[in-house]
Write a protein that holds these residues in place. Structure first.
Motif, mmCIF file in Angstrom:
data_model
loop_
_atom_site.group_PDB
_atom_site.id
_atom_site.type_symbol
_atom_site.label_atom_id
_atom_site.label_comp_id
_atom_site.label_asym_id
_atom_site.label_seq_id
_atom_site.Cartn_x
_atom_site.Cartn_y
_atom_site.Cartn_z
ATOM 1 N N HIS A 110 0.829 -1.217 0.000
ATOM 2 C CA HIS A 110 0.000 0.000 0.000
ATOM 3 C C HIS A 110 0.861 1.264 0.000
ATOM 4 O O HIS A 110 0.513 2.263 -0.633
ATOM 5 C CB HIS A 110 -0.963 -0.004 1.189
ATOM 6 C CG HIS A 110 -2.098 -0.958 1.020
ATOM 7 N ND1 HIS A 110 -3.178 -0.702 0.201
ATOM 8 C CD2 HIS A 110 -2.305 -2.190 1.541
ATOM 9 C CE1 HIS A 110 -4.011 -1.722 0.233
ATOM 10 N NE2 HIS A 110 -3.500 -2.644 1.033
ATOM 11 N N TYR A 111 1.975 1.211 0.707
ATOM 12 C CA TYR A 111 2.897 2.343 0.753
ATOM 13 C C TYR A 111 3.412 2.669 -0.652
ATOM 14 O O TYR A 111 3.401 3.825 -1.078
ATOM 15 C CB TYR A 111 4.055 2.001 1.694
ATOM 16 C CG TYR A 111 5.082 3.088 1.865
ATOM 17 C CD1 TYR A 111 4.885 4.133 2.763
ATOM 18 C CD2 TYR A 111 6.279 3.069 1.148
ATOM 19 C CE1 TYR A 111 5.823 5.131 2.935
ATOM 20 C CE2 TYR A 111 7.231 4.054 1.310
ATOM 21 C CZ TYR A 111 6.998 5.082 2.211
ATOM 22 O OH TYR A 111 7.940 6.073 2.377
ATOM 23 N N GLN A 112 3.853 1.649 -1.389
ATOM 24 C CA GLN A 112 4.359 1.851 -2.742
ATOM 25 C C GLN A 112 3.265 2.378 -3.674
ATOM 26 O O GLN A 112 3.521 3.244 -4.511
ATOM 27 C CB GLN A 112 4.981 0.555 -3.297
ATOM 28 C CG GLN A 112 6.266 0.153 -2.609
ATOM 29 C CD GLN A 112 7.351 1.209 -2.714
ATOM 30 O OE1 GLN A 112 7.505 1.880 -3.737
ATOM 31 N NE2 GLN A 112 8.108 1.375 -1.634
ATOM 32 N N ALA A 113 2.041 1.847 -3.518
ATOM 33 C CA ALA A 113 0.915 2.346 -4.332
ATOM 34 C C ALA A 113 0.664 3.820 -4.019
ATOM 35 O O ALA A 113 0.431 4.621 -4.936
ATOM 36 C CB ALA A 113 -0.335 1.516 -4.067
ATOM 37 N N GLY A 114 0.730 4.185 -2.756
ATOM 38 C CA GLY A 114 0.548 5.583 -2.366
ATOM 39 C C GLY A 114 1.619 6.480 -2.950
ATOM 40 O O GLY A 114 1.334 7.584 -3.426
ATOM 41 N N LEU A 115 2.882 6.013 -2.921
ATOM 42 C CA LEU A 115 3.975 6.797 -3.503
ATOM 43 C C LEU A 115 3.764 7.021 -4.998
ATOM 44 O O LEU A 115 3.959 8.137 -5.497
ATOM 45 C CB LEU A 115 5.315 6.092 -3.287
ATOM 46 C CG LEU A 115 5.894 6.130 -1.881
ATOM 47 C CD1 LEU A 115 7.183 5.303 -1.820
ATOM 48 C CD2 LEU A 115 6.146 7.546 -1.417
ATOM 49 N N ARG A 116 3.367 5.964 -5.720
ATOM 50 C CA ARG A 116 3.125 6.099 -7.162
ATOM 51 C C ARG A 116 2.029 7.133 -7.436
ATOM 52 O O ARG A 116 2.167 7.989 -8.313
ATOM 53 C CB ARG A 116 2.731 4.746 -7.776
ATOM 54 C CG ARG A 116 3.892 3.810 -8.022
ATOM 55 C CD ARG A 116 3.490 2.582 -8.826
ATOM 56 N NE ARG A 116 2.455 1.783 -8.209
ATOM 57 C CZ ARG A 116 2.651 0.857 -7.276
ATOM 58 N NH1 ARG A 116 3.868 0.614 -6.830
ATOM 59 N NH2 ARG A 116 1.644 0.177 -6.778
ATOM 60 N N LEU A 117 0.947 7.053 -6.668
ATOM 61 C CA LEU A 117 -0.170 7.971 -6.872
ATOM 62 C C LEU A 117 0.195 9.405 -6.490
ATOM 63 O O LEU A 117 -0.250 10.360 -7.134
ATOM 64 C CB LEU A 117 -1.384 7.511 -6.064
ATOM 65 C CG LEU A 117 -2.071 6.267 -6.604
ATOM 66 C CD1 LEU A 117 -2.907 5.601 -5.530
ATOM 67 C CD2 LEU A 117 -2.927 6.632 -7.804
ATOM 68 N N LEU A 118 0.989 9.554 -5.439
ATOM 69 C CA LEU A 118 1.375 10.891 -4.983
ATOM 70 C C LEU A 118 2.236 11.607 -6.025
ATOM 71 O O LEU A 118 2.202 12.834 -6.129
ATOM 72 C CB LEU A 118 2.111 10.786 -3.650
ATOM 73 C CG LEU A 118 2.231 12.037 -2.803
ATOM 74 C CD1 LEU A 118 0.865 12.649 -2.529
ATOM 75 C CD2 LEU A 118 2.934 11.729 -1.495
ATOM 76 N N LYS A 119 2.990 10.851 -6.817
ATOM 77 C CA LYS A 119 3.833 11.442 -7.859
ATOM 78 C C LYS A 119 3.009 11.911 -9.055
ATOM 79 O O LYS A 119 3.467 12.735 -9.840
ATOM 80 C CB LYS A 119 4.882 10.435 -8.324
ATOM 81 C CG LYS A 119 5.948 10.177 -7.280
ATOM 82 C CD LYS A 119 6.922 9.124 -7.750
ATOM 83 C CE LYS A 119 7.915 8.809 -6.643
ATOM 84 N NZ LYS A 119 8.824 7.722 -7.029
ATOM 85 N N MET A 120 1.801 11.383 -9.203
ATOM 86 C CA MET A 120 0.940 11.778 -10.311
ATOM 87 C C MET A 120 0.206 13.068 -9.949
ATOM 88 O O MET A 120 -0.013 13.360 -8.792
ATOM 89 C CB MET A 120 -0.096 10.689 -10.598
ATOM 90 C CG MET A 120 0.484 9.390 -11.024
ATOM 91 S SD MET A 120 -0.873 8.211 -11.213
ATOM 92 C CE MET A 120 0.010 6.793 -11.789
ATOM 93 N N SER A 121 -0.184 13.808 -10.946
ATOM 94 C CA SER A 121 -0.938 15.030 -10.670
ATOM 95 C C SER A 121 -2.420 14.706 -10.572
ATOM 96 O O SER A 121 -2.867 13.643 -10.988
ATOM 97 C CB SER A 121 -0.688 16.070 -11.765
ATOM 98 O OG SER A 121 -1.162 15.580 -13.000
ATOM 99 N N GLY A 122 -3.146 15.614 -10.000
ATOM 100 C CA GLY A 122 -4.597 15.489 -9.933
ATOM 101 C C GLY A 122 -5.113 15.203 -8.536
ATOM 102 O O GLY A 122 -4.504 14.481 -7.756
ATOM 103 N N ARG A 123 -6.224 15.808 -8.273
ATOM 104 C CA ARG A 123 -6.872 15.689 -6.968
ATOM 105 C C ARG A 123 -7.300 14.257 -6.665
ATOM 106 O O ARG A 123 -7.132 13.772 -5.545
ATOM 107 C CB ARG A 123 -8.085 16.638 -6.947
ATOM 108 C CG ARG A 123 -8.778 16.685 -5.630
ATOM 109 C CD ARG A 123 -9.810 17.819 -5.600
ATOM 110 N NE ARG A 123 -10.483 17.771 -4.339
ATOM 111 C CZ ARG A 123 -11.657 17.185 -4.136
ATOM 112 N NH1 ARG A 123 -12.302 16.635 -5.139
ATOM 113 N NH2 ARG A 123 -12.203 17.165 -2.940
ATOM 114 N N GLU A 124 -7.851 13.554 -7.645
ATOM 115 C CA GLU A 124 -8.315 12.184 -7.423
ATOM 116 C C GLU A 124 -7.152 11.252 -7.095
ATOM 117 O O GLU A 124 -7.274 10.380 -6.241
ATOM 118 C CB GLU A 124 -9.110 11.669 -8.626
ATOM 119 C CG GLU A 124 -10.466 12.327 -8.797
ATOM 120 C CD GLU A 124 -11.365 12.228 -7.571
ATOM 121 O OE1 GLU A 124 -11.459 11.126 -6.982
ATOM 122 O OE2 GLU A 124 -11.965 13.245 -7.200
#
Length: 186
Positions: free
Chosen positions: A53-67
């Motif tokens: 879950h941590y790695q998934a969060g890191l990947r998403l945090l690097k992407m732009s966008g509110r969602e």
């Protein structure tokens, strides 16, 4: 799923361990049960799930966008559910929440139709909207509402009066001063 299964096995073992001894009435012998401690496996599974879950969060945090930021915050929450205090997941969760949060500011409402004084009309409309938002925890998790007194003060300073007419550019400038990215007016 693995964490769920190990948790289930550990719960069963703990429950059986807590039972009173079983004694055969004929032989007076106590029944013996072999117990297996699943704590190590459960801890390892929790750590693996937390890292996933941590790695998934890191990947998403690097992407732009509110969602993406909202989903990243949820991934970091899952991380912390599996392993409280995991790495810097709490700080990253806070960063994701901040990136996903909308800041709402209200501008004075114009009353051109109803027989209610304009100041009361605006207060009624704003109160109803805020009440609707506050009753939805899913919305409020990623929403901040600008403090009314600070908002009124900045609007009065910028326009000279709370009742002054504002054009769109004035609203944008005031919104920036309020650190708002969503403006509600009517």
């Amino acid at each position: 799923e693995i964490v769920k299964n190990y948790t289930y096995l550990k719960t069963i073992n703990d429950s059986v361990r807590g039972l009173p001894p079983l004694i055969n009435p004929d032989t007076k012998m106590t029944a013996e049960f072999a117990y297996r401690d699943y704590s190590k496996e459960l801890n390892a599974a929790n750590e693996l799930a937390a890292e996933d879950h941590y790695q998934a969060g890191l990947r998403l945090l690097k992407m732009s966008g509110r969602e993406n930021a909202k989903t990243a915050a949820e991934e970091f929450e899952e991380t912390l559910a599996f392993s409280p205090g995991y790495k810097d997941a709490e700080a990253l969760r806070q960063e994701a929440i901040e990136n996903a949060t909308q800041v709402l500011a209200f501008f004075p409402f114009q009353n051109n139709a109803w027989n209610i004084p304009t100041s009361q009309f605006g207060d009624i409309m704003q109160s109803n909207i805020i009440s609707s938002l506050m009753n939805n925890p899913d919305v409020m998790k990623f929403t901040k509402i600008v403090d009314r007194s600070m908002q009124d003060q900045i609007i009065a300073e910028q326009t000279g009066s709370m009742n002054a007419m504002m054009d769109d550019q004035s609203r944008v400038e005031i919104g920036k001063l309020l650190s708002s990215n969503v403006f509600i007016t009517g």
